[in-house]
Design a protein around this motif. Sequence first.
Motif, PDB file in Angstrom:
ATOM      1  N   LEU A   1       0.849  -1.195   0.000  1.00 48.64           N
ATOM      2  CA  LEU A   1       0.000   0.000   0.000  1.00 48.64           C
ATOM      3  C   LEU A   1       0.881   1.240   0.000  1.00 48.64           C
ATOM      4  N   ALA A   2       0.632   2.121  -0.958  1.00 50.07           N
ATOM      5  CA  ALA A   2       1.319   3.417  -0.990  1.00 50.07           C
ATOM      6  C   ALA A   2       0.284   4.518  -0.819  1.00 50.07           C
ATOM      7  N   ILE A   3       0.530   5.426   0.124  1.00 50.96           N
ATOM      8  CA  ILE A   3      -0.362   6.562   0.345  1.00 50.96           C
ATOM      9  C   ILE A   3       0.237   7.764  -0.375  1.00 50.96           C
ATOM     10  N   LEU A   4      -0.583   8.447  -1.162  1.00 53.19           N
ATOM     11  CA  LEU A   4      -0.093   9.614  -1.883  1.00 53.19           C
ATOM     12  C   LEU A   4      -0.122  10.850  -0.987  1.00 53.19           C
ATOM     13  N   ASN A   5       0.889  11.656  -1.119  1.00 52.90           N
ATOM     14  CA  ASN A   5       0.950  12.917  -0.398  1.00 52.90           C
ATOM     15  C   ASN A   5       0.194  13.953  -1.211  1.00 52.90           C
ATOM     16  N   GLN A   6      -1.056  14.239  -0.805  1.00 50.39           N
ATOM     17  CA  GLN A   6      -1.914  15.123  -1.593  1.00 50.39           C
ATOM     18  C   GLN A   6      -1.751  16.560  -1.134  1.00 50.39           C
TER      19      GLN A   6
END
Lengths: 296, 296
Positions: free
Chosen positions: B6-11
């Motif tokens: 799982l990769a969380i995007l830095n929004q």
Amino acid sequence: MAHHVLAILNQPSAEAAPHDADAAPFAFVDPSTPQLSVLDLGATRGDGIFETISVGSGRAQALEHHLRRFAGSAEKLELPAPDLDVWRAAILAAIAELQPGAESWVKTVLTRGVEGDGRPTGWVYATHTSDFTRVRTEGIRVVTLDRGYRHDVESTSPWLLAGAKTLSYAINRAVLREAKRRDADDVVFVSSDGFVLEGPTSTVIYRVGDRVLTPGTGLGILDGTTQANVFRYAESLGLSTGFELATPDQLRGADAAWLVSSVRLAAPVRQLDGQPVAVDAEFTAGLNEYLLGLRD
Amino acid sequence: MAHHVLAILNQPSAEAAPHDADAAPFAFVDPSTPQLSVLDLGATRGDGIFETISVGSGRAQALEHHLRRFAGSAEKLELPAPDLDVWRAAILAAIAELQPGAESWVKTVLTRGVEGDGRPTGWVYATHTSDFTRVRTEGIRVVTLDRGYRHDVESTSPWLLAGAKTLSYAINRAVLREAKRRDADDVVFVSSDGFVLEGPTSTVIYRVGDRVLTPGTGLGILDGTTQANVFRYAESLGLSTGFELATPDQLRGADAAWLVSSVRLAAPVRQLDGQPVAVDAEFTAGLNEYLLGLRD
């Protein structure tokens, strides 16, 4: 005492060991930290249900009606039946933890949980309400928008989940953006065959002479918890109440119309599709006073 | 190397400080721990979009088509436009982290984020695929179910978000339960005016003589990423391809029909509403071999 609180319910899995019954039925956690898996079907498929319950003077408004509707939504989605005693206890505990304020609300959510896990996810979230005094008095500008479905879709096509309060609310949010583009505040959905249904988060009420009316259930719309109280108020004034289909033209020509909901209460419709609608300021004030008074 | 990543995007937020640009564009986290707020509009309102991309031999299938459709869904929901370079990089990085397997998939999700926060939530999740060999060869039993909408709803009522791949998928899950009740495996949606649309997670393809057909876009259905490759395969065999509306009767009478999708690929329809449908085993085998081969 906090300005918002979150309780996570301890949901039994399908194959729960008997000793699971000893676990606390819910636990308070920090609402500002992540609590949900990205694999939860509530988040990936909008596969779950909710209720939003108004709280005043520390009391949950129309609590049993909300719980009954919550259980009804679960049945429509074939989710495990929520244990209403546990949910009620969690709601009351959340309210007790919340810093007392003039108006608050509690949201209950039940999702199908992480795919393949067989264990639903449930939580109760409570926080304070924005001030709705202005819309309750000045009223709202409303546009009618096609919902795409016929008015009888709930009986012909139950798999469309019309009448269930699901987490799949993207359309209910999109119509509010469309309303804003049309310089309006809210929306009344109309069936593809031309009947007034409901708002995206409210029930439509209208008055014709001494009759206070609403489209009624069975049209793929929600059984309004606030609508029931509006009828009680109208009847206390000697008005008659009833369930009657209306076209947008009939709504526009009514002696008064409102969108009613748990938290905002009765917002008088002062404009429909750019045309003025009569506002009954006195009845509206009395109605909102009555609805607020139920919380005492 | 993991069996899921799982990769969380830095929004960026709407008012991001310029130095935010220096932050890593995404970060890997443990997919087995909670990463989402219960206040995320993806979870509370199904207010977001997704794509599911097939991976074979370490390569994302039809990646640019999926990214283009992802951006199109964002536009339909008026979400901030996803930075496709960042999403592409996150997808490729996730695939590289995944333990190599015969078949895998990557899901991209973009939600409107926590209400009032102004910052969307984005993640990329990758994992291995179940084995679909059996349904690709033996085929599936399908029922037609009313979607409730007319076939032209995408142009008349864009606020219904038909044609966008949103997280509000509760109906797409409910119809599969209805199919199971009817002793079937999958569903073909039919418009309220009687035209074949799509499956809840697939595109309908059918063959009539030497013509391979699909209902086509503009009907409130998705622009199928696999459908485009099916047409390429058909054309390579000298068959003609085209977009043509069909009724359920026409689909039942076709020389062959398939539900095609990114991960399951081409599943031949062997039964429609309890009636047998012709299966072209040879064409199906060649087609799935071609689709699998694109991943090499």
